[in-house]
Design a protein around this motif. Structure first.
Motif, short mmCIF file in Angstrom:
data_model
loop_
_atom_site.label_atom_id
_atom_site.label_comp_id
_atom_site.label_asym_id
_atom_site.label_seq_id
_atom_site.Cartn_x
_atom_site.Cartn_y
_atom_site.Cartn_z
N ARG A 117 0.52 -1.66 0.04
CA ARG A 117 -0.34 -0.23 0.26
C ARG A 117 0.72 1.05 -0.43
O ARG A 117 0.25 2.09 -0.28
N ARG A 118 2.19 1.51 0.71
CA ARG A 118 2.42 2.53 0.75
C ARG A 118 3.85 2.36 -0.11
O ARG A 118 4.09 3.48 -1.13
N MET A 119 3.71 1.71 -1.39
CA MET A 119 4.34 1.83 -2.29
C MET A 119 3.74 2.28 -3.44
O MET A 119 4.06 2.96 -4.51
N THR A 120 2.25 1.50 -3.29
CA THR A 120 1.04 2.47 -4.20
C THR A 120 1.61 4.24 -3.80
O THR A 120 0.85 4.70 -5.11
N ARG A 121 1.26 4.54 -2.92
CA ARG A 121 0.81 6.02 -2.65
C ARG A 121 2.20 6.87 -3.36
O ARG A 121 1.74 7.66 -3.49
N THR A 122 3.53 5.86 -3.02
CA THR A 122 4.77 6.15 -3.38
C THR A 122 4.69 6.67 -4.79
O THR A 122 5.04 7.89 -5.62
N GLU A 123 4.47 5.64 -5.67
CA GLU A 123 4.45 5.53 -7.11
C GLU A 123 3.31 6.76 -7.74
O GLU A 123 4.00 7.66 -8.35
N LYS A 124 2.32 6.70 -6.62
CA LYS A 124 1.23 7.97 -6.82
C LYS A 124 1.88 9.46 -6.98
O LYS A 124 1.73 10.46 -8.45
N ASP A 125 2.68 9.27 -5.88
CA ASP A 125 3.62 11.20 -6.01
C ASP A 125 4.56 11.21 -6.76
O ASP A 125 4.55 12.20 -7.76
N ILE A 126 5.33 9.97 -7.38
CA ILE A 126 5.93 9.95 -8.15
C ILE A 126 5.49 10.03 -9.88
O ILE A 126 6.01 11.34 -10.15
N LYS A 127 4.37 9.95 -10.21
CA LYS A 127 4.30 10.15 -11.66
C LYS A 127 3.43 11.39 -11.50
O LYS A 127 3.33 11.48 -12.19
N SER A 128 3.44 12.09 -10.01
CA SER A 128 2.69 13.10 -10.40
C SER A 128 4.44 13.90 -10.22
O SER A 128 4.19 15.56 -10.96
N GLY A 129 4.84 14.15 -10.82
CA GLY A 129 6.37 14.92 -10.88
C GLY A 129 7.50 15.26 -9.27
O GLY A 129 7.32 16.36 -9.84
N ASN A 130 6.84 14.89 -8.62
CA ASN A 130 6.73 15.29 -7.34
C ASN A 130 8.43 16.33 -6.98
O ASN A 130 9.12 14.95 -6.86
N ILE A 131 9.05 17.23 -6.83
CA ILE A 131 10.03 17.71 -6.54
C ILE A 131 10.04 18.77 -5.53
O ILE A 131 9.08 19.67 -5.88
N ILE A 132 10.22 18.27 -4.37
CA ILE A 132 10.66 19.41 -3.48
C ILE A 132 12.42 20.14 -3.67
O ILE A 132 12.66 19.37 -3.35
N SER A 133 11.88 22.03 -3.55
CA SER A 133 12.88 22.87 -4.03
C SER A 133 13.12 23.75 -2.67
O SER A 133 11.93 24.46 -2.86
N LEU A 134 13.88 23.01 -1.37
CA LEU A 134 13.76 24.21 -0.29
C LEU A 134 14.96 24.78 0.57
O LEU A 134 15.44 24.40 0.25
N CYS A 135 14.78 26.29 1.09
CA CYS A 135 16.18 26.47 1.13
C CYS A 135 17.63 26.03 0.30
O CYS A 135 17.15 25.95 -1.13
N ASP A 136 18.31 25.19 0.98
CA ASP A 136 19.57 24.58 -0.07
C ASP A 136 19.30 22.87 -0.01
O ASP A 136 20.34 22.57 -0.63
N MET A 137 17.92 22.61 -0.01
CA MET A 137 17.91 21.17 -0.12
C MET A 137 16.60 20.94 -1.35
O MET A 137 15.76 21.68 -1.89
#
Length: 230
Positions: A117-137
């Motif tokens: 189930r967790r892997m399925t949720r993560t794959e949905k995040d990946i398909k949505s192109g999630n990238i966090i750019s915050l401060c220096d990270m």
């Protein structure tokens, strides 16, 4: 056909886990030593791996390392010993969960369902192109990477998912139970010490480089938050 790799040199254990896996609609692939386990993993691309720690030829830790170098497939380690340092080592090399013998086959399958189930949720995040750019990270879930000031951090899959969860919600306080539910699943059988040990190891890695604009802050008696400096 969805395959599950079951690696254990005890035939009684592989037999019972095979039976329960089929009830879950998964086709079991059986290995009796570490070398065979990794070979079958590469051949069949299973959706989950049940991996005994003490196996001939290559132990479960080494097989887990080799799998994690190639894939983010859920890996659950199985061992006869439950000392904290072994549990921590397993999580550190990228295992998603850790089960101590003797165990209930139903419990094992519950954990398999949870990691899938967790892997399925993560794959949905990946398909949505999630990238966090915050401060220096920058956290990139497409590539499972985290960079600070351009330096790539050597983090496990779970550590990157932890940073993603915290950094996606700056200054939000997560209780230990929140993090257990988000990262290990609501039916995870561990306790809050898992979160504390995990955060401690993650901080130690992050602190090898300067990051003055943010920090993982402990909220005593509650949990943790990703705090941005004012």
């Amino acid at each position: 056909m969805q395959y599950i790799l079951i690696a254990d040199d005890n035939h009684d254990i592989t037999d019972v886990l095979s039976t329960y896996s089929k009830k879950e609609g998964l086709e079991p692939i059986i290995a009796y030593d570490g070398e065979e386990a990794f070979r079958l993993f590469e051949q069949h691309n299973p959706v989950a791996v049940l991996l005994d720690v003490m196996m001939p030829k290559e132990d479960g830790y080494e097989v887990c390392r080799k799998i994690r170098a190639k894939s983010n497939v859920p890996v659950i380690l199985i061992t006869a010993r439950g000392e904290d340092f072994e549990r921590i080592m397993g999580l550190d090399i990228g295992a998603d969960d850790y089960i101590v013998k003797p165990f209930s086959p139903s419990e094992v399958m519950a954990r398999v369902r949870a990691v899938l189930r967790r892997m399925t949720r993560t794959e949905k995040d990946i398909k949505s192109g999630n990238i966090i750019s915050l401060c220096d990270m920058i956290i990139n879930l497409d590539e499972y990477t985290l960079h600070i000031n351009g330096s790539k951090m050597s983090l496990t899959k779970k550590e990157i998912e932890t940073m993603w969860t915290l950094a996606k919600n700056p200054n939000k306080v997560f209780t230990r139970d929140n993090l257990l539910d988000s990262l290990w699943g609501f039916d995870y059988f561990g306790d809050s010490r898992t979160v504390d040990s995990h955060i401690k190891r993650l901080r130690a890695k992050l602190d090898t480089v300067d990051h003055p604009d943010w920090n993982i802050k402990t909220i005593w008696g509650v949990g943790y938050k990703f705090e941005i400096a004012e």
